[in-house]
Every structure is written in C-alpha cells, then in structure tokens.
Design a protein around this motif. Structure first.
Motif, PDB file in Angstrom:
ATOM      1  N   ASN A 175       0.814  -1.215   0.000  1.00  0.00           N
ATOM      2  CA  ASN A 175       0.000   0.000   0.000  1.00  0.00           C
ATOM      3  C   ASN A 175       0.848   1.265   0.000  1.00  0.00           C
ATOM      4  OD1 ASN A 175      -2.459  -1.435   0.156  1.00  0.00           O
ATOM      5  ND2 ASN A 175      -2.108  -1.777   2.337  1.00  0.00           N
ATOM      6  N   GLN A 176       1.949   1.265   0.774  1.00  0.00           N
ATOM      7  CA  GLN A 176       2.755   2.471   0.919  1.00  0.00           C
ATOM      8  C   GLN A 176       4.229   2.153   0.745  1.00  0.00           C
ATOM      9  OE1 GLN A 176       2.025   5.589   4.129  1.00  0.00           O
ATOM     10  NE2 GLN A 176       3.912   4.682   4.898  1.00  0.00           N
ATOM     11  N   VAL A 177       4.952   3.052   0.087  1.00  0.00           N
ATOM     12  CA  VAL A 177       6.399   2.900  -0.078  1.00  0.00           C
ATOM     13  C   VAL A 177       7.056   4.242   0.239  1.00  0.00           C
ATOM     14  CG1 VAL A 177       6.179   1.102  -1.838  1.00  0.00           C
ATOM     15  CG2 VAL A 177       6.276   3.483  -2.545  1.00  0.00           C
ATOM     16  N   PHE A 178       8.398   4.210   0.390  1.00  0.00           N
ATOM     17  CA  PHE A 178       9.151   5.431   0.641  1.00  0.00           C
ATOM     18  C   PHE A 178       9.820   5.885  -0.658  1.00  0.00           C
ATOM     19  CE2 PHE A 178       8.820   3.595   4.861  1.00  0.00           C
ATOM     20  CZ  PHE A 178       8.442   4.711   5.600  1.00  0.00           C
ATOM     21  N   LYS A 179       9.314   6.979  -1.201  1.00  0.00           N
ATOM     22  CA  LYS A 179       9.856   7.534  -2.446  1.00  0.00           C
ATOM     23  C   LYS A 179      10.944   8.555  -2.123  1.00  0.00           C
ATOM     24  CE  LYS A 179       8.411  10.019  -6.629  1.00  0.00           C
ATOM     25  NZ  LYS A 179       7.263  10.630  -7.335  1.00  0.00           N
ATOM     26  N   LYS A 180      12.035   8.497  -2.880  1.00  0.00           N
ATOM     27  CA  LYS A 180      13.126   9.454  -2.698  1.00  0.00           C
ATOM     28  C   LYS A 180      12.753  10.772  -3.393  1.00  0.00           C
ATOM     29  CE  LYS A 180      16.607   7.416  -0.472  1.00  0.00           C
ATOM     30  NZ  LYS A 180      17.214   7.987   0.736  1.00  0.00           N
ATOM     31  N   VAL A 181      12.610  11.844  -2.600  1.00  0.00           N
ATOM     32  CA  VAL A 181      12.298  13.170  -3.137  1.00  0.00           C
ATOM     33  C   VAL A 181      13.295  14.160  -2.543  1.00  0.00           C
ATOM     34  CG1 VAL A 181      10.570  14.985  -3.339  1.00  0.00           C
ATOM     35  CG2 VAL A 181       9.851  12.586  -3.316  1.00  0.00           C
ATOM     36  N   ASN A 182      14.174  14.686  -3.392  1.00  0.00           N
ATOM     37  CA  ASN A 182      15.211  15.623  -2.942  1.00  0.00           C
ATOM     38  C   ASN A 182      16.039  15.057  -1.793  1.00  0.00           C
ATOM     39  OD1 ASN A 182      14.302  17.581  -4.805  1.00  0.00           O
ATOM     40  ND2 ASN A 182      12.731  18.272  -3.354  1.00  0.00           N
ATOM     41  N   GLY A 183      16.354  13.759  -1.894  1.00  0.00           N
ATOM     42  CA  GLY A 183      17.187  13.113  -0.895  1.00  0.00           C
ATOM     43  C   GLY A 183      16.461  12.673   0.356  1.00  0.00           C
ATOM     44  N   ASP A 185      13.177  10.549   2.343  1.00  0.00           N
ATOM     45  CA  ASP A 185      12.237   9.436   2.186  1.00  0.00           C
ATOM     46  C   ASP A 185      10.830   9.942   2.475  1.00  0.00           C
ATOM     47  OD1 ASP A 185      14.498   8.001   1.811  1.00  0.00           O
ATOM     48  OD2 ASP A 185      14.350   6.808   3.643  1.00  0.00           O
ATOM     49  N   VAL A 186       9.990   9.968   1.458  1.00  0.00           N
ATOM     50  CA  VAL A 186       8.625  10.475   1.616  1.00  0.00           C
ATOM     51  C   VAL A 186       7.648   9.319   1.428  1.00  0.00           C
ATOM     52  CG1 VAL A 186       6.891  12.089   0.750  1.00  0.00           C
ATOM     53  CG2 VAL A 186       9.321  12.724   0.729  1.00  0.00           C
ATOM     54  N   PRO A 187       6.818   9.025   2.444  1.00  0.00           N
ATOM     55  CA  PRO A 187       5.840   7.942   2.272  1.00  0.00           C
ATOM     56  C   PRO A 187       4.756   8.329   1.275  1.00  0.00           C
ATOM     57  CG  PRO A 187       5.537   9.027   4.407  1.00  0.00           C
ATOM     58  CD  PRO A 187       6.760   9.625   3.792  1.00  0.00           C
ATOM     59  N   ASP A 420       2.284  15.406  12.057  1.00  0.00           N
ATOM     60  CA  ASP A 420       2.976  15.170  10.786  1.00  0.00           C
ATOM     61  C   ASP A 420       4.450  15.541  10.951  1.00  0.00           C
ATOM     62  OD1 ASP A 420       0.595  14.417   9.594  1.00  0.00           O
ATOM     63  OD2 ASP A 420       0.103  16.488   9.075  1.00  0.00           O
ATOM     64  N   HIS A 421       5.297  14.945  10.099  1.00  0.00           N
ATOM     65  CA  HIS A 421       6.723  15.245  10.198  1.00  0.00           C
ATOM     66  C   HIS A 421       7.381  15.130   8.829  1.00  0.00           C
ATOM     67  CE1 HIS A 421       6.542  10.829  10.487  1.00  0.00           C
ATOM     68  NE2 HIS A 421       7.638  10.886   9.758  1.00  0.00           N
ATOM     69  N   GLU A 422       8.413  15.909   8.640  1.00  0.00           N
ATOM     70  CA  GLU A 422       9.318  15.702   7.520  1.00  0.00           C
ATOM     71  C   GLU A 422      10.454  14.830   8.035  1.00  0.00           C
ATOM     72  OE1 GLU A 422      10.623  19.398   6.001  1.00  0.00           O
ATOM     73  OE2 GLU A 422       8.616  20.084   5.432  1.00  0.00           O
ATOM     74  N   GLU A 423      11.119  14.118   7.098  1.00  0.00           N
ATOM     75  CA  GLU A 423      12.232  13.273   7.531  1.00  0.00           C
ATOM     76  C   GLU A 423      13.311  14.155   8.158  1.00  0.00           C
ATOM     77  OE1 GLU A 423      12.209  10.157   7.691  1.00  0.00           O
ATOM     78  OE2 GLU A 423      10.395   9.755   6.540  1.00  0.00           O
ATOM     79  N   MET A 424      13.649  13.848   9.436  1.00  0.00           N
ATOM     80  CA  MET A 424      14.591  14.696  10.166  1.00  0.00           C
ATOM     81  C   MET A 424      15.874  13.957  10.518  1.00  0.00           C
ATOM     82  SD  MET A 424      12.565  14.708  13.835  1.00  0.00           S
ATOM     83  CE  MET A 424      10.993  15.105  13.110  1.00  0.00           C
ATOM     84  N   HIS A 425      15.947  12.690  10.114  1.00  0.00           N
ATOM     85  CA  HIS A 425      17.088  11.884  10.532  1.00  0.00           C
ATOM     86  C   HIS A 425      17.906  11.435   9.329  1.00  0.00           C
ATOM     87  CE1 HIS A 425      14.809   8.535   8.977  1.00  0.00           C
ATOM     88  NE2 HIS A 425      13.790   8.905   9.719  1.00  0.00           N
ATOM     89  N   SER A 426      19.094  10.886   9.622  1.00  0.00           N
ATOM     90  CA  SER A 426      19.952  10.343   8.570  1.00  0.00           C
ATOM     91  C   SER A 426      19.595   8.875   8.350  1.00  0.00           C
ATOM     92  CB  SER A 426      21.420  10.485   8.996  1.00  0.00           C
ATOM     93  OG  SER A 426      21.646   9.735  10.175  1.00  0.00           O
ATOM     94  N   HIS A 427      20.499   8.123   7.778  1.00  0.00           N
ATOM     95  CA  HIS A 427      20.286   6.697   7.521  1.00  0.00           C
ATOM     96  C   HIS A 427      19.876   5.957   8.797  1.00  0.00           C
ATOM     97  CE1 HIS A 427      20.920   2.732   5.806  1.00  0.00           C
ATOM     98  NE2 HIS A 427      21.647   2.423   6.876  1.00  0.00           N
ATOM     99  N   VAL A 428      18.909   5.068   8.666  1.00  0.00           N
ATOM    100  CA  VAL A 428      18.370   4.352   9.820  1.00  0.00           C
ATOM    101  C   VAL A 428      18.911   2.931   9.847  1.00  0.00           C
ATOM    102  CG1 VAL A 428      16.262   3.547  10.942  1.00  0.00           C
ATOM    103  CG2 VAL A 428      16.269   5.735   9.743  1.00  0.00           C
ATOM    104  N   ASP A 429      19.412   2.491  11.008  1.00  0.00           N
ATOM    105  CA  ASP A 429      19.892   1.117  11.188  1.00  0.00           C
ATOM    106  C   ASP A 429      18.960   0.383  12.135  1.00  0.00           C
ATOM    107  OD1 ASP A 429      22.239   1.283   9.603  1.00  0.00           O
ATOM    108  OD2 ASP A 429      23.216   2.405  11.218  1.00  0.00           O
ATOM    109  N   TYR A 430      18.592  -0.839  11.761  1.00  0.00           N
ATOM    110  CA  TYR A 430      17.763  -1.681  12.632  1.00  0.00           C
ATOM    111  C   TYR A 430      18.645  -2.759  13.244  1.00  0.00           C
ATOM    112  CZ  TYR A 430      13.957  -4.659  14.266  1.00  0.00           C
ATOM    113  OH  TYR A 430      13.114  -5.402  15.046  1.00  0.00           O
TER     114      TYR A 430
END
Length: 672
Positions: A175-183, A185-187, A420-430
């Motif tokens: 249903n939802q993916v993370f699209k790269k927009v100007n660097g 990740d936008v759901p 709501d939020h804009e992506e505020m973090h760098s690369h995420v590690d799990y």
C-alpha cells in the motif's frame, strides 16, 4: 458477461458493507448474494452498478480463475460430447480406424518410457491399449483412452487451479512505499510510483518493485522466488525482484516495472517446478505407483501362463493400482492447500501440511502473535527538557521504516494526534531484537529496549528524574527513546491479549499438541502474566532470536516435530529452524517470506483450522490407499474368476479412479 465484467461485479458487491458472500456466474449473467440488513439496500446498490465505473485492481483481474475454469469446462464437455457422437453415429469400421490412430500417441509414450529404461504407468496404458487392439477389441481400447483423457484433464485442472490459488495468495499487496524526493524518504501510495522513480527499502521490508539498485548494500532473501537458501548480496548496479525481502542493510532502488503480472508468472513457474509442493506421502505414492507397474505386467504374464486364457490375463492388465495412486494423492494435497487458502491461510508446499499433522510441539512468539496485532500507545513520558508531542513525533519518524506491531502503534498514535513530520534523521539502522539507531542533526537517536538504550548505547537519565522510571505502569511494554546520550522519553505501549488466544491454545491441545510454549523478549513479569492467561505449558522470557532458534533445535534433536509461530524480524531464525514456520499475515515481510505457512491476522483459531485440515488430509490419503487397493483388488479377482470381462474391469477401474480423484477434490472440513 465477460470474465472481466463478472470480476468487476463481484469486486463491487464484495465491497459493500452488508454483503457477506457473493458468487457471480458469467455464463448466465447471474449473481448469488448473501447479505445482512434490508433487501432494498442491495437492490438499490445493484441499480447503481455500472461496469465502466468500477475498476478492480489489475492484480485481481490477472489472477482470476474464471477463464481457466471456463476453458476446462469446455474441454470436458467437448471430450464427452465427442465420445457420445463417436459411439452413436460412426460405423464400426471408421471407429476402429480412428481408435488405432488415437492409440499411436499412447503407445509411443509407453515405448519412450521403455527406451529410457523405466517401467512406469505409460507402459501399462500402452500395453492395455495395444493388446486390446491386437485382439480386435477396439471398443475397450477406445474406452480406456477416453477415461485416461478425462482423468488427465481433471488432474490438470485441479493442479492449475490449486497452484493459481496459491500463487495469488503469494502476490504482493503493497500500500505504501518510501519515495526518494530531494534526498528525503517520503511515504507515498504504491500506486503512485512510476518506472524511473526511486524508492528506499529498509531491513525487514519486502521489495515492492523490480528495479536496479542505485545506492546502498543489503542481503536479500530470494527464497520465495528462486528457492535459494542463502540471502544474496545486492549492491549498486544489482537487479532486485519484487517480493524478495531485505534481511540486512538498506537499498535505494530505481523502479523498472510496477506491474505485478511478471512476478505472478514467475511464482507460478516456481511453484510448478518446486519440490516444496510434494509431501512425503505424494512422493511415496508416485514411487509406489511406478514400482507396481512391473508387478502388474508380471501378473498379467503369469495369469496367461497358468490359464492360457487371454481374457483373464487382460483383466489383470486392465486393472492397475498406479493410475489412482498418482491421481488421487496430489489432488488431495493440492485441494487441501486450496481449501487452506479459502480460510485465509497460505501454504507454500504440501510437505508442510504433512509435517503439521505430525507435529507434537508448538512454540509461540508473544508480541503481535498471542497479543494483538494492533497494540496502542497509552502514554508518552518525556524526560529532561523534551516535549511529549515532539518525542512521539521523533519516535514515529524512526519507527515508520520498520513493519513491526510496536512500531506501527507508535506511527498510528502520532497520526491520530496529527503529528505530521518531515524526515529529520539520517540513515536508519535496525538492530535485530534490540532497536533502531540514527542521527538527528549531530545527535545520535536510538529507540528500543531498556537493554539496547541503556546498556548497549550507554544512555543516561538525569538523577532528579530517575524516580520516574520506577513509576512506569506495570501492565505495559516500553520503548525507550534516547537522544544525544540521554533518555528523552519512555513510550508505554499497551499490548492486549488476542481474544482468540486462550481458545486457540485449548483447541490446539485438544487436536493433539503435547507441548505448547511461549517465548518472548519481554520481562519475566509481563511474560508470566500472559502465559497464565493463555494457558501455555511453559514460557521463556527475555530471550533473543538465537535463543528461540536454539530451543527449537534442541526439541527437534530430541525427536519432536516442532511448529513455530511468529510475526517479527526477530522470529525469522526460529521460523527457519522449525519443521513448520507459521507467520502472522500483518507481521514483518521477512517473517512472511521465510515462513512455510502464513495465516491472516484476524484470529489465532485459524491455527486450529489448519491443524484439523492437515490431519483430515492425512486421513483422506490413508482412506484413498485403502479404497484403491480394495477396489482394484476386487476387480482383478472378478476377472480371474471369469465374472467380469476385460471391458467391464477396464471401465470400472477407470471409473473408480475418476471417482476417487473427484472425491479427493472435495473440501476436507465440514462447512462452518
């Protein structure tokens, strides 16, 4: 109606809240609808229906079985009609010539088997047809070929229908993916993605589209598509396939294809070629069928030598056990898989149903499995100078990348508060079974278990606020959020027990499971409370993924057949280690990918249904063995005693084979 129109009407009616079940018949343009409420509401909905205004998902149209069913119905009607006309209107001389011509393909197939040094069922078929023709009994030869043709047609239809049902249940529903927009990740909705777009996929998630890797490095599990047992390393320039899952790392993918049809075709090819479809009983049936062929031929020769009676010898040749064995066993297994799918259960191979029927030990994960798939955030307790809403916003920003029930609870709570939020973090590690780490600006941000945040990451709490940790609600699970080395907030998550869990545990025990175990990474206090409420035989708390896998290894080494049920990334090692791994449908993609069986998240009582279905399948297989041996043994005896002629025994043998095959297609469980 066309098949597409029938699918559109069915899709429309199934989407109505008051409709419970629909069956649309495209040939007669009829629909049978079960509904609740007022009849007038249904009539009005039908008045408003227009084909052009209803647009079913393309995946539904691609995977519809209507065309397949129609094709096989036409073939069967044509075959029967041709046989009736053949017998009723053609002169005997013409029938004889046409029968001899048709026999060539069967005899050729038998000769090919002999040339390969194999004594298999085609040799028997060829022998029966050839001997009948040589004796001048073309009617018997024609009847044998007709019944063989009908049997092959029914087997082909059942196999394709069952494989199609299984493949449909394995297709993607993203249903939802993370699209790269100007660097960033936008759901976005998956339907909005076009070829050329770039999407980010993180550890534990399923890859939604075919495409080229443009950034990142990951280990990708491709077992569901290629059958490879080990994950494959993917780097920039590699090609990835929709439906495979990332075990470690993260990738940015440039989308090549957004249609699911090519993947659907690959899945069907994989299933048809895979040995996973074959249970041990199927393999034994096939091997037994082939091993019986030489004995049938030897029996035919022996009877002729002892009696010098060709008719009695033909009775033995016309009646063999192998046709029914090879037809009924695979159909029974495939029909069981199809029936499981009707109960929202996806089974990736017949051997898993057989193993489930024999299993005596079952292991449950707790969070998201015995407890609700939709835990909720009860309270956010900020520490230091942080604001409650801001902490929930940060937590949701981190957690939305990873599909686990606790993560979904945080994201849902933020959405409900309008944060709501804009992506505020760098690369995420799990970090499996521990938590998530990233950076917000120059500060390291971590969220996860107490052990991860305080012991692994070394976060501290201001002394004057330490007492707050002792006042946390006792009946919750906790996510600890640390920023810049300090505890920023504790998120208290309620994890209510599934209402169906106690009944499911009791049902599984009644169905023969001798040992029912719960394993969780939660605290001893939480684990003990849940274990007492659901009624498991034993529980283990504060365990890591490798502990679950080690426990299953130990049980299997002791001679037990073990089933594992889980929903998270941390359950994947145990799911792989078990004789049967079962994943919850709304859990992590990697868990569904690795698992042998997937059940819907609605009710754990589906596990009881699955166990009943697997045991019913084994009972039917045993019954089929007895029926095949009894019927065919009786027919041989009747032929040897001179009571039945070869034509009659051939007809009764083939008819009984088809009857047993059709019976094997029936549902195994009584209607609800």
């Amino acid at each position: 109606m066309t098949c597409v129109q029938a699918d559109a009407l069915q899709y429309y009616l199934e989407g109505l809240d008051f409709v419970t079940r629909v069956k649309v018949y495209e040939r007669t343009a009829d629909a049978a609808v079960e509904y609740t409420g007022e009849r007038a509401a249904l009539i009005e909905a039908l008045r408003q229906f227009r084909y052009e205004s209803v647009h079913p998902p393309q995946e539904l149209l691609d995977s519809s079985c209507r065309a397949l069913n129609g094709e096989f119905q036409e073939k069967l009607v044509l075959q029967v009609t041709r046989r009736v006309l053949f017998k009723a209107f053609l002169p005997a001389s013409v029938r004889a010539i046409l029968t001899v011509i048709r026999s060539v393909s069967y005899i050729t197939k038998g000769l090919r088997c002999l040339r390969r040094g194999k004594m298999e069922v085609p040799v028997l078929d060829a022998s029966a047809i050839a001997v009948s023709i040589l004796r001048g009994d073309v009617d018997t030869a024609g009847s044998v070929m007709f019944l063989l043709g009908v049997g092959e047609l029914l087997e082909d239809w059942t196999h394709k229908r069952s494989v199609g049902d299984l493949a449909r249940s394995m297709t993607l529903h993203v249903n939802q993916v993370f699209k790269k927009v100007n660097g960033q990740d936008v759901p976005v909705p998956a339907a909005s993605i076009r070829p050329g777009d770039q999407v980010a996929v993180y550890m534990g998630s399923s890859i939604p589209f075919d495409g080229n890797v443009v950034e990142g490095e990951a280990m990708v599990n491709q077992a569901s598509l290629t059958g490879e047992s080990q994950p494959v390393r993917k780097v920039s320039g590699s090609y990835v396939y929709a439906g495979t899952a990332i075990e470690e790392g993260a990738l940015t993918i440039q989308v090549r294809a957004v249609s699911g049809s090519t993947r659907y075709e690959r899945i069907i090819a994989m299933i048809e070629d895979s040995e996973k479809l074959k249970s041990a009983v199927e393999s034994r049936a096939e091997h037994l069928a082939d091993r019986l062929v030489p004995y049938t031929l030897a029996g035919t020769v022996l009877v002729w030598l002892l009696t010098r009676n060709v008719t009695k010898a033909m009775c033995v040749l016309m009646v063999d056990f192998s046709c029914a064995l090879k037809l009924s066993m695979p159909i029974t297994v495939l029909s069981a898989m199809r029936e499981a799918n009707a109960h929202n259960i996806t089974v990736k191979g017949g051997k898993y149903l057989e193993a489930l029927a024999q299993a005596d030990t079952i292991v449950f994960d707790k969070t998201g499995t015995l407890t609700m798939a939709r835990p909720t955030v009860r309270q956010v307790i900020p520490f230091a100078q942080w604001d409650e809403d801001e902490m929930l916003r940060v937590a949701a920003c981190l957690e939305e990348h990873f599909p686990h029930s606790m993560a979904k609870a945080v994201v849902r709570a933020a959405r409900e508060r309008g944060l709501d939020h804009e992506e505020m973090h760098s690369h995420v590690d799990y970090i499996v079974a521990h938590g998530i780490a990233s950076h917000i600006g120059a500060k390291r941000a971590v969220i996860g278990s107490y052990h991860f945040v305080f012991e692994d990451e070394g976060c501290t709490v201001q002394e004057e606020r330490r007492a707050g940790l002792d006042r946390l609600p006792e009946d919750c699970s906790y996510l600890f959020l640390g920023i810049g080395g300090q505890l920023a907030a504790v998120i208290c998550v309620e994890d209510p027990l599934r209402q169906s869990a106690p009944a499911a545990i009791a049902g599984l025990r009644a169905e023969g499971f001798q040992k029912i175990v719960m394993m969780t990474g939660d605290s001893e206090r939480t684990a003990a409370a849940i274990a007492a409420r659901v009624g498991v035989d034993a529980y283990y708390s504060e365990v890591l993924p490798e502990d679950k896998a080690a426990f299953i290894q130990k049980e299997r080494a002791a001679g037990h057949k073990v089933v594992m049920i889980g929903d998270g990334i941390n359950d994947s090692p145990a799911l792989s280690e078990a004789d049967v791994g079962i994943a919850i449908g709304d859990g992590a993609a990697i868990a569904r990918e690795i698992a042998d069986i997937t059940i819907a998240a609605g009710s754990l009582e589906e596990l009881v249904t699955l166990r009943c279905l697997s045991r019913a399948m084994m009972r039917r297989i045993d019954r089929n063995y007895r029926a095949i041996m009894g019927v065919n043994g009786t027919l041989i005896a009747l032929g040897l005693l001179g009571v039945a002629q070869p034509t009659a025994t051939a007809f009764m043998h083939n008819a009984s084979t088809i009857v047993i095959g059709l019976d094997s297609m029936r549902n195994l469980l009584p209607p609800a």
